[in-house]
Write a protein that holds these residues in place. Structure first.
Motif, PDB file in Angstrom:
ATOM      1  N   ASN A 165     -37.051  26.393  47.760  1.00  0.00           N
ATOM      2  CA  ASN A 165     -36.306  25.870  46.625  1.00  0.00           C
ATOM      3  C   ASN A 165     -35.031  25.245  47.162  1.00  0.00           C
ATOM      4  O   ASN A 165     -34.671  25.432  48.323  1.00  0.00           O
ATOM      5  CB  ASN A 165     -35.970  26.992  45.631  1.00  0.00           C
ATOM      6  N   SER A 166     -34.363  24.505  46.315  1.00  0.00           N
ATOM      7  CA  SER A 166     -33.041  23.984  46.659  1.00  0.00           C
ATOM      8  C   SER A 166     -32.020  24.595  45.715  1.00  0.00           C
ATOM      9  O   SER A 166     -32.233  24.643  44.497  1.00  0.00           O
ATOM     10  CB  SER A 166     -33.002  22.460  46.543  1.00  0.00           C
ATOM     11  N   LEU A 167     -30.924  25.070  46.270  1.00  0.00           N
ATOM     12  CA  LEU A 167     -29.811  25.561  45.463  1.00  0.00           C
ATOM     13  C   LEU A 167     -28.769  24.470  45.249  1.00  0.00           C
ATOM     14  O   LEU A 167     -27.789  24.681  44.538  1.00  0.00           O
ATOM     15  CB  LEU A 167     -29.163  26.770  46.150  1.00  0.00           C
ATOM     16  N   LEU A 228     -29.864  19.034  40.291  1.00  0.00           N
ATOM     17  CA  LEU A 228     -29.548  18.488  41.607  1.00  0.00           C
ATOM     18  C   LEU A 228     -29.009  17.072  41.467  1.00  0.00           C
ATOM     19  O   LEU A 228     -29.611  16.226  40.800  1.00  0.00           O
ATOM     20  CB  LEU A 228     -30.796  18.468  42.493  1.00  0.00           C
ATOM     21  N   ASN A 229     -27.871  16.828  42.111  1.00  0.00           N
ATOM     22  CA  ASN A 229     -27.382  15.451  42.124  1.00  0.00           C
ATOM     23  C   ASN A 229     -28.212  14.638  43.111  1.00  0.00           C
ATOM     24  O   ASN A 229     -29.100  15.165  43.793  1.00  0.00           O
ATOM     25  CB  ASN A 229     -25.883  15.401  42.450  1.00  0.00           C
ATOM     26  N   GLU A 230     -27.934  13.371  43.190  1.00  0.00           N
ATOM     27  CA  GLU A 230     -28.771  12.469  43.998  1.00  0.00           C
ATOM     28  C   GLU A 230     -28.826  12.890  45.460  1.00  0.00           C
ATOM     29  O   GLU A 230     -29.885  12.894  46.084  1.00  0.00           O
ATOM     30  CB  GLU A 230     -28.236  11.029  43.879  1.00  0.00           C
ATOM     31  N   PHE A 236     -33.433  17.746  49.675  1.00  0.00           N
ATOM     32  CA  PHE A 236     -34.591  18.611  49.472  1.00  0.00           C
ATOM     33  C   PHE A 236     -35.889  17.866  49.743  1.00  0.00           C
ATOM     34  O   PHE A 236     -36.824  18.420  50.336  1.00  0.00           O
ATOM     35  CB  PHE A 236     -34.567  19.161  48.054  1.00  0.00           C
ATOM     36  N   GLU A 237     -35.963  16.614  49.329  1.00  0.00           N
ATOM     37  CA  GLU A 237     -37.158  15.816  49.590  1.00  0.00           C
ATOM     38  C   GLU A 237     -37.393  15.659  51.088  1.00  0.00           C
ATOM     39  O   GLU A 237     -38.525  15.690  51.561  1.00  0.00           O
ATOM     40  CB  GLU A 237     -37.038  14.446  48.925  1.00  0.00           C
ATOM     41  N   LYS A 238     -36.310  15.507  51.835  1.00  0.00           N
ATOM     42  CA  LYS A 238     -36.428  15.339  53.283  1.00  0.00           C
ATOM     43  C   LYS A 238     -36.924  16.632  53.932  1.00  0.00           C
ATOM     44  O   LYS A 238     -37.749  16.607  54.856  1.00  0.00           O
ATOM     45  CB  LYS A 238     -35.075  14.943  53.871  1.00  0.00           C
ATOM     46  N   VAL A 239     -36.412  17.775  53.459  1.00  0.00           N
ATOM     47  CA  VAL A 239     -36.883  19.050  53.994  1.00  0.00           C
ATOM     48  C   VAL A 239     -38.381  19.200  53.760  1.00  0.00           C
ATOM     49  O   VAL A 239     -39.138  19.583  54.675  1.00  0.00           O
ATOM     50  CB  VAL A 239     -36.119  20.231  53.344  1.00  0.00           C
ATOM     51  N   LYS A 240     -38.834  18.893  52.570  1.00  0.00           N
ATOM     52  CA  LYS A 240     -40.256  19.008  52.254  1.00  0.00           C
ATOM     53  C   LYS A 240     -41.076  18.036  53.105  1.00  0.00           C
ATOM     54  O   LYS A 240     -42.192  18.374  53.539  1.00  0.00           O
ATOM     55  CB  LYS A 240     -40.485  18.756  50.760  1.00  0.00           C
ATOM     56  N   TYR A 241     -40.527  16.849  53.342  1.00  0.00           N
ATOM     57  CA  TYR A 241     -41.218  15.868  54.195  1.00  0.00           C
ATOM     58  C   TYR A 241     -41.424  16.428  55.602  1.00  0.00           C
ATOM     59  O   TYR A 241     -42.531  16.349  56.163  1.00  0.00           O
ATOM     60  CB  TYR A 241     -40.415  14.575  54.246  1.00  0.00           C
ATOM     61  N   HIS A 265     -28.154  24.443  49.162  1.00  0.00           N
ATOM     62  CA  HIS A 265     -29.307  23.617  49.550  1.00  0.00           C
ATOM     63  C   HIS A 265     -30.558  24.487  49.758  1.00  0.00           C
ATOM     64  O   HIS A 265     -30.943  25.217  48.873  1.00  0.00           O
ATOM     65  CB  HIS A 265     -28.986  22.763  50.778  1.00  0.00           C
ATOM     66  N   THR A 266     -31.192  24.412  50.914  1.00  0.00           N
ATOM     67  CA  THR A 266     -32.506  25.015  51.134  1.00  0.00           C
ATOM     68  C   THR A 266     -32.468  26.539  51.062  1.00  0.00           C
ATOM     69  O   THR A 266     -31.643  27.186  51.695  1.00  0.00           O
ATOM     70  CB  THR A 266     -33.057  24.595  52.512  1.00  0.00           C
ATOM     71  N   ALA A 267     -33.385  27.090  50.276  1.00  0.00           N
ATOM     72  CA  ALA A 267     -33.626  28.537  50.249  1.00  0.00           C
ATOM     73  C   ALA A 267     -35.126  28.747  50.379  1.00  0.00           C
ATOM     74  O   ALA A 267     -35.916  27.938  49.891  1.00  0.00           O
ATOM     75  CB  ALA A 267     -33.110  29.162  48.958  1.00  0.00           C
ATOM     76  N   PHE A 268     -35.536  29.808  51.061  1.00  0.00           N
ATOM     77  CA  PHE A 268     -36.970  30.041  51.229  1.00  0.00           C
ATOM     78  C   PHE A 268     -37.261  31.519  51.396  1.00  0.00           C
ATOM     79  O   PHE A 268     -36.400  32.311  51.792  1.00  0.00           O
ATOM     80  CB  PHE A 268     -37.525  29.254  52.425  1.00  0.00           C
ATOM     81  N   GLU A 269     -38.488  31.896  51.089  1.00  0.00           N
ATOM     82  CA  GLU A 269     -38.996  33.241  51.322  1.00  0.00           C
ATOM     83  C   GLU A 269     -40.429  33.144  51.821  1.00  0.00           C
ATOM     84  O   GLU A 269     -41.167  32.236  51.442  1.00  0.00           O
ATOM     85  CB  GLU A 269     -38.942  34.099  50.049  1.00  0.00           C
TER      86      GLU A 269
END
Length: 425
Positions: A165-167, A228-230, A236-241, A265-269
């Motif tokens: 997710n993105s914070l 999320l702002n721009e 977040f899109e870049k992380v997923k890419y 920004h990035t959070a994960f489990e």
């Protein structure tokens, strides 16, 4: 008086400790491949460190820390997590001035939290974690997540689920917090006392409440992704890419938050999907943080990291019935007959060990039959039998326990012969 380990702790005995060593070695090997270097920090720190870094509104600080005063009245706390200590050391030792950035660190060690002991959760527990400090490149986010997945996969785990997710940045989080307050405020009385406090302190943490996670307002809460702002959305899109580029499968969970105040920004489990693993499925969690280095007195630079419980790691291995290739046998057992042979066996055993072989002998004056039984229990590949007659010839009988083949060899050549047989020469 019979003593027992304190509640929420455990003894890790021989037979179990080898499993711990195995997964710790996997973690170290993966870190070496990714160029993360080990950091070892004190088990206790000044309490203020955790108040400033973890956040005074968190359960860790309010309920779970082991804090005490030392003999000079200073408040000291057994570390409840590893990030704060790593960042403190990063700042104190001016690692931000290193030529190579980001600085990549990992740690393995005990942490301490006072909470109700349950399956896979202890008051003293061991965490493996990493921190990459000094870069805001989303590729490092994906690398950190990939590293965590690699550790589990190298141990043979297959039933894994990664959620991300993105914070968002500070502006995105502020807008989201306002929306959460408006969402929960009218019915906050339906929530636990902790969540009622969180509404004013950190409403994001209501989404992470263990007691109220099934409440309909939690399920329908506005998602951070809507705020999320721009810049945050693009990040977040870049992380997923990059995760896709690394062949790391993931699921976006809009309600995923992290319990500590310093994340953005990035959070994960990472969770176990293994059947029978238990209700609490989380194996590891982490995310990106900003402001923490500055809070510790350093420059304004970001970082990202994760921590995984080794207890839960082993529980996941058991749930999947994954076989760990742990070496439990020895290379040679030295058996003897007679007092002179017994005395000489001490130096023979030492020479085998100096040659790099794992070796053992009897220390209980067992008969030869009893010594062979001991060799079987130790799963010895070879048994070297020394009697009085062989000793006079400076020879020893070597028995291959797999094939049953026996040969007499020179005592001085024993280690060489065993090594050549093991290596198939």
């Amino acid at each position: 008086m019979a003593f027992q380990v304190p509640r929420g702790t455990q003894d890790i005995l021989p037979g179990q400790s080898e499993r711990w060593q195995f997964i710790e070695n996997i973690a170290r090997e993966v870190c070496s491949a990714y160029q993360y270097k080990e950091i070892r920090t004190p088990i206790f720190e000044h309490t203020e460190l955790f108040l400033r870094s973890v956040g005074e509104s968190t359960d860790i600080v309010q309920k779970e820390m082991y804090s005490f005063e030392d003999r000079k009245g200073r408040s000291i706390t057994l570390r409840p997590e590893g990030t704060a200590s790593a960042v403190r050391s990063f700042v104190e030792n001016k690692m931000h001035a290193a030529a190579q950035q980001p600085v990549k660190l990992y740690y393995i060690g005990p942490m301490f939290r006072y909470e109700r002991p349950q399956a896979g959760r202890y008051r003293q527990f061991v965490q493996f974690g990493i921190e990459a400090i000094g870069s805001d490149d989303p590729a490092i986010d994906a690398e950190v997540i990939s590293l965590a997945m690699s550790v589990y996969q190298k141990a043979g785990l297959k039933n894994l689920k990664l959620v991300v997710n993105s914070l968002g940045d500070q502006d995105s989080r502020s807008a989201h917090k306002e929306a959460l307050v408006q969402h929960f405020q009218p019915r906050i009385g339906e929530f636990c006392s902790d969540c009622q406090k969180r509404l004013a302190q950190n409403p994001l943490r209501i989404l992470d409440c263990k007691k109220d996670r099934e409440h309909e307002l939690v399920q329908s809460a506005p998602s951070i992704l809507e705020f999320l702002n721009e810049e945050s959305a693009a990040y977040f899109e870049k992380v997923k890419y990059y995760l896709t580029e690394l062949d790391v499968e993931y699921t976006v969970d809009k309600n995923l938050v992290r319990g500590l105040d310093y994340y953005n920004h990035t959070a994960f489990e990472i969770m176990s999907n293994a059947e029978g693993f238990g209700a609490i499925t989380t194996l590891a969690g982490g995310g990106r943080y900003s402001g923490l280095v500055k809070e510790m007195g350093g420059p304004e630079i970001p970082g990202i990291g994760f921590a995984m419980s080794l207890e839960r790691f082993l529980a996941a291995i058991d749930a999947e019935q994954a076989e760990l290739p742990i070496q439990s046998s020895i290379d040679c057992y030295v058996a003897y007959m007679g007092d002179s042979a017994k005395d000489r066996s001490v130096s023979i055993l030492n020479n085998l060990r100096k040659a790099g072989l794992s070796a053992e002998r009897d220390y209980e004056n067992k008969k030869l039959k009893g010594q062979f039984k001991a060799a079987d229990r130790l799963q010895a590949r070879f048994v070297a039998v020394l009697g009085e007659d062989e000793l006079e010839r400076e020879a020893i009988t070597l028995k291959d326990m797999e094939s049953g083949e026996q040969q007499e060899v020179s005592i001085t050549e024993l280690a060489t012969v065993i090594l050549s047989r093991i290596n198939g020469q």
